[in-house]
Design a protein around this motif. Structure first.
Motif, PDB file in Angstrom:
ATOM      1  N   MET A  35      40.577  30.252  41.866  1.00  0.00           N
ATOM      2  CA  MET A  35      39.662  31.378  41.705  1.00  0.00           C
ATOM      3  C   MET A  35      38.370  30.939  41.024  1.00  0.00           C
ATOM      4  O   MET A  35      37.275  31.318  41.425  1.00  0.00           O
ATOM      5  CB  MET A  35      40.331  32.488  40.887  1.00  0.00           C
ATOM      6  N   GLN A  80      37.801  36.705  47.072  1.00  0.00           N
ATOM      7  CA  GLN A  80      39.063  36.234  46.503  1.00  0.00           C
ATOM      8  C   GLN A  80      40.258  36.811  47.262  1.00  0.00           C
ATOM      9  O   GLN A  80      41.276  36.140  47.438  1.00  0.00           O
ATOM     10  CB  GLN A  80      39.149  36.638  45.025  1.00  0.00           C
ATOM     11  N   ARG A 124      47.683  36.493  42.269  1.00  0.00           N
ATOM     12  CA  ARG A 124      46.254  36.388  41.966  1.00  0.00           C
ATOM     13  C   ARG A 124      45.685  37.636  41.299  1.00  0.00           C
ATOM     14  O   ARG A 124      44.699  37.549  40.553  1.00  0.00           O
ATOM     15  CB  ARG A 124      45.511  36.122  43.281  1.00  0.00           C
ATOM     16  N   MET A 128      42.621  37.815  38.428  1.00  0.00           N
ATOM     17  CA  MET A 128      41.395  38.134  39.150  1.00  0.00           C
ATOM     18  C   MET A 128      40.707  39.358  38.536  1.00  0.00           C
ATOM     19  O   MET A 128      39.489  39.350  38.296  1.00  0.00           O
ATOM     20  CB  MET A 128      41.716  38.390  40.620  1.00  0.00           C
TER      21      MET A 128
END
Length: 272
Positions: A35, A80, A124, A128
Motif C-alpha cells: 500500500m 488500492q 487490506r 488502508m
C-alpha cells in the motif's frame, strides 16, 4: 441450478475463501508495504495542491488545494481496492509448469485466483482506512456529504475491480505464447493510470484525449468513483459509468474464456 448443487457450490466457495484468507493473512505486513509503495496519487496530490496554492484566486480550473487533496486521496483509496497481481502469478505458473496440477482439480484455477484477491481486500481494509484518515487529516481533504455517493462509488469499484481482474488474467494467459507477459501488463497499466485520472482529473486533459477515454473502461473504474467521493460527479453519471463497465465486463469475460481455451490447447501440446 438446483438447491443441493447451489449449497455444494456455496460450501466450495466458503472453503476456498477461508483457505485464501489464511494464506493472505500470513502476508499482512507485506500488504501494508504494498500500500505504501503505491504513492503516485499522493505525489500528484502534492504537485497539484502546490499549483492551486500558487495560482491566482487559489484554484486551478475550479479546484482548490482541498479539492485536489480530496480527489487524489479518493484516487489513492480506489486504486488500492483495484490492485490486481494475477498476471504475474499466471506468468510464473505457466512458465514453470505450476499450472499443471491445478488443471487436475474440478475447479477452474480462475476462481482460486479471484478469491485470493477478494480475501486480500479484507486484510487490506483496516490499515488502508487508517492511512486514509492520517492523509486526510494532514491534507485537509473534504469528502462529499451526499450519502448516495458512497454506495455508488463502491458499486463502481466492484465493477472496476472485476474488469481489471479479467483483463489482467487475460494478459497473464499470454504466457502460453510468450516468454513473459509482464511487458504487456506494464503498457496496459500506463493507459489505465493515464485515462483513469491518476495523473490529473480527466477534465484537465485535451479534448481529443477525453473523447477517446469515454469509450474505454478506465475513467469509470478509477476517476469516476473518486469524483463521486469528492462531490464532483452526479448519480446519473455513476449509473452511466456502471452500464459502460458492465458492457466491458462482458467483453473481457468472452476474451478471457477464448484465450484460456486456446492457451490450454497449446499448453497440452508441449506435454505439460
Amino acid at each position: 441450478m438446483t438447491a443441493p448443487r447451489l449449497r455444494a457450490t456455496g460450501r466450495k466457495v466458503r472453503v476456498l475463501f477461508s483457505m485464501q484468507f489464511a494464506l493472505m493473512a500470513e502476508y499482512r505486513a507485506e500488504v501494508v508495504i504494498w500500500m505504501l509503495s503505491g504513492t503516485l496519487s499522493l505525489v500528484m496530490m502534492l504537485v497539484w495542491m502546490a499549483q492551486a496554492a500558487a495560482a491566482p484566486g487559489g484554484m486551478v480550473r475550479g479546484y482548490t488545494p482541498a479539492d485536489f487533496a480530496t480527489y487524489f486521496l479518493s484516487t489513492w483509496l480506489v486504486s488500492q481496492l483495484l490492485v490486481v497481481w494475477v498476471s504475474h502469478e499466471l506468468d510464473y505458473e505457466i512458465r514453470q509448469g505450476v499450472l499443471s496440477p491445478k488443471l487436475l482439480r474440478p475447479l477452474d484455477p480462475f476462481w482460486q485466483h479471484l478469491l485470493g484477491h477478494v480475501s486480500e481486500r479484507f486484510i487490506r481494509i483496516v490499515p488502508m482506512l487508517a492511512l486514509l484518515g492520517v492523509f486526510t487529516w494532514l491534507s485537509g481533504a473534504r469528502y462529499t456529504t451526499h450519502w448516495w455517493a458512497y454506495p455508488a462509488a463502491l458499486g463502481l469499484v466492484v465493477l472496476g475491480f472485476s474488469a481489471r481482474f479479467l483483463w489482467e488474467y487475460t494478459i497473464g494467459l499470454l504466457s502460453f505464447w510468450t516468454d513473459s507477459s509482464s511487458s504487456f501488463q506494464e503498457i496496459v497499466w500506463l493507459v489505465y493510470a493515464a485515462l483513469g485520472g491518476m495523473f490529473a482529473p480527466l477534465a484537465f486533459y485535451p479534448d481529443w484525449v477525453q473523447r477517446i477515454a469515454v469509450w474505454t473502461p478506465f475513467p469509470y473504474m478509477l476517476g469516476l468513483p473518486s469524483q463521486l467521493l469528492a462531490g464532483k460527479a452526479t448519480l446519473a453519471q455513476a449509473g452511466q459509468g456502471a452500464l459502460i463497465l458492465t458492457g466491458w465486463l462482458a467483453v473481457f469475460w468472452v476474451v478471457r474464456v477464448t484465450v484460456w481455451r486456446a492457451g490450454l490447447r497449446k499448453y497440452g501440446a508441449v506435454g505439460a
